[in-house]
Scaffold this motif. Structure first.
Motif, PDB file in Angstrom:
ATOM      1  N   GLU A   1       2.833  45.095   9.328  1.00  0.00           N
ATOM      2  CA  GLU A   1       2.296  45.131   8.329  1.00  0.00           C
ATOM      3  C   GLU A   1       1.013  44.265   8.126  1.00  0.00           C
ATOM      4  N   MET A   2       1.403  42.830   8.431  1.00  0.00           N
ATOM      5  CA  MET A   2       0.425  42.049   8.658  1.00  0.00           C
ATOM      6  C   MET A   2      -0.598  42.123   9.769  1.00  0.00           C
ATOM      7  N   ARG A   3      -0.069  42.702  10.908  1.00  0.00           N
ATOM      8  CA  ARG A   3      -0.860  43.216  11.897  1.00  0.00           C
ATOM      9  C   ARG A   3      -1.941  44.005  11.481  1.00  0.00           C
ATOM     10  N   GLY A   4      -1.651  44.948  10.709  1.00  0.00           N
ATOM     11  CA  GLY A   4      -2.701  46.079  10.144  1.00  0.00           C
ATOM     12  C   GLY A   4      -3.680  45.499   9.434  1.00  0.00           C
ATOM     13  N   ALA A   5      -3.026  44.471   8.461  1.00  0.00           N
ATOM     14  CA  ALA A   5      -3.959  43.922   7.549  1.00  0.00           C
ATOM     15  C   ALA A   5      -5.103  42.847   8.200  1.00  0.00           C
TER      16      ALA A   5
END
Length: 401
Positions: free
Chosen positions: A169-173
């Motif tokens: 999720e952090m990678r996507g953001a």
């Protein structure tokens, strides 16, 4: 309009609802006052008085009246900032009067709900955002990353990319942010590739060798696309960092040209040859084959690779490699056939990596080009495709069950 005696009656009432009305009216009167200074001072004193009211409802009504105004008195807003949690959260999130110095010292001790309130302020400086991130609450950090209006700064984004790269999720953001530094973006792309390689649904869909080729090609495309975006940026250092870590090789140079990322290709040559970028562009656009070979020689490339890249550049001048899959397929096919013909089918060791890359691309680009051709044919065809004579009535013989 409320008469003065009525206001006094409301402000001294035993009913907290009535005192709250008086507090709210005082706030609005202060913000909209255009009369003498002594009236303004009297209204200010009335606001100060409501700060000591024992009812949260009254103090909340006062805060609500002043909450969104940049003309609200700072001492009163600071007092409300240290009031009960429900009032403090609202002031912390909405009051434009508060500055970084008012909040930076509080952030270290705020609970999660207060941190969320700060992260939702209309404006956040990079310093304040960094202080919030330093608390280590991933849910709040994710909120900040998804706010594209906040400039988090290259240093903080790079640090987050390194520390949070394992969390999808952090990678996507992070990858969704346009201000993400190029090196951090490449790192996250590599993490995504590793995650895809390990995902059961992906491993089960493709044979291992084909999956490895697809992921490697995707990584090369990402590397060159990021470089194309960074091309020409002063002080970017993306290409220099790639060369310093031996990430620029024959395959990457070929891929940059084949995918139409010529700005990145030129930056790589300029860095390798220690030659001004403008001169490299001139040679790529108009230079003779001898001049191109001299440039590639200065880059430290072997003779076989120099000749191959020179041919590729000459082909690229006459075709649109950025958007036309058919043109890419033509160029890659031509280069492959020229290599086979020149070396009698025995490819030198120096060119084995380049030849393997061209062979891989030939298959991928042939599929892309064929899909484009069939789609165009389907749109333009006005009659059914004719079958060879004798096949129209042929029956298929199926084996018995």
């Amino acid at each position: 309009m409320v008469a003065y005696q009525e206001f006094v009656s409301l402000s001294r009432s035993l009913d907290s609802e009535e005192r709250g009305s008086a507090a709210h009216l005082s706030a609005l009167a202060y913000l909209n006052h255009v009369g003498p200074a002594d009236e303004q001072a009297a209204l200010y004193a009335a606001l100060i008085g409501f700060l000591d009211d024992p009812s949260v409802k009254v103090r909340a009504a006062l805060a609500y009246g002043l909450l969104h105004s940049s003309e609200a008195p700072r001492p009163i807003m600071l007092a409300l900032l240290h009031d009960s949690a429900i009032i403090a959260r609202a002031v912390m999130q909405y009051s434009p009067v508060l500055i970084d110095a008012d909040l930076i010292g509080l952030i270290k001790a705020l609970d999660l709900s207060m941190l969320v309130a700060v992260s939702q302020r209309a404006r956040l400086s990079p310093r304040l955002a960094a202080a919030i991130v330093a608390r280590g609450h991933n849910s709040v950090t994710l909120r900040l990353l998804r706010r594209m209006d906040i400039a988090l700064g290259d240093a903080l984004l790079s640090e987050l990319a390194t520390s949070l790269a394992e969390q999808a999720e952090m990678r996507g953001a992070l990858l969704a942010r346009k201000d993400l530094p190029a090196a951090a973006r490449l790192l996250l792309v590599q993490k995504v590739t590793e995650a895809l390689r390990g995902a059961r649904i992906v491993k089960g869909a493709l044979p291992e060798d084909r999956l490895a080729r697809v992921l490697r090609d995707s990584c090369d495309t990402a590397l060159t696309a990021i470089g194309e975006r960074e091309a020409g940026r002063a002080g970017g250092g993306y290409v220099a960092a790639l060369i310093g870590t031996d990430r620029v090789n024959t395959r990457v140079l070929l891929h940059a040209v084949v995918t139409g990322h010529v700005m990145f290709f030129a930056d790589c040559l300029a860095e390798l040859a220690q030659t001004p970028r403008a001169k490299v562009f001139t040679l790529l656009e108009n230079g003779s084959r001898v001049a191109l070979n001299a440039l590639f020689s200065r880059c430290g490339l072997g003779e076989g690779v120099r000749n191959l890249l020179a041919r590729l550049v000459l082909h690229a001048r006459a075709t649109d490699l950025a958007d036309d899959a058919g043109a890419r397929h033509y160029v890659v096919t031509a280069l492959t056939e020229e290599l086979i013909a020149e070396h009698g089918g025995v490819i030198p060791e120096e060119l084995e990596e380049a030849f393997a890359y061209l062979s891989e691309q030939n298959i991928l680009l042939a599929r892309k080009a064929a899909r484009g051709v069939m789609a165009a044919f389907a749109q333009d065809a006005v009659t059914p495709m004719a079958l060879p004579a004798g096949m129209a009535d042929q029956q298929l013989a199926l084996p018995a069950a």
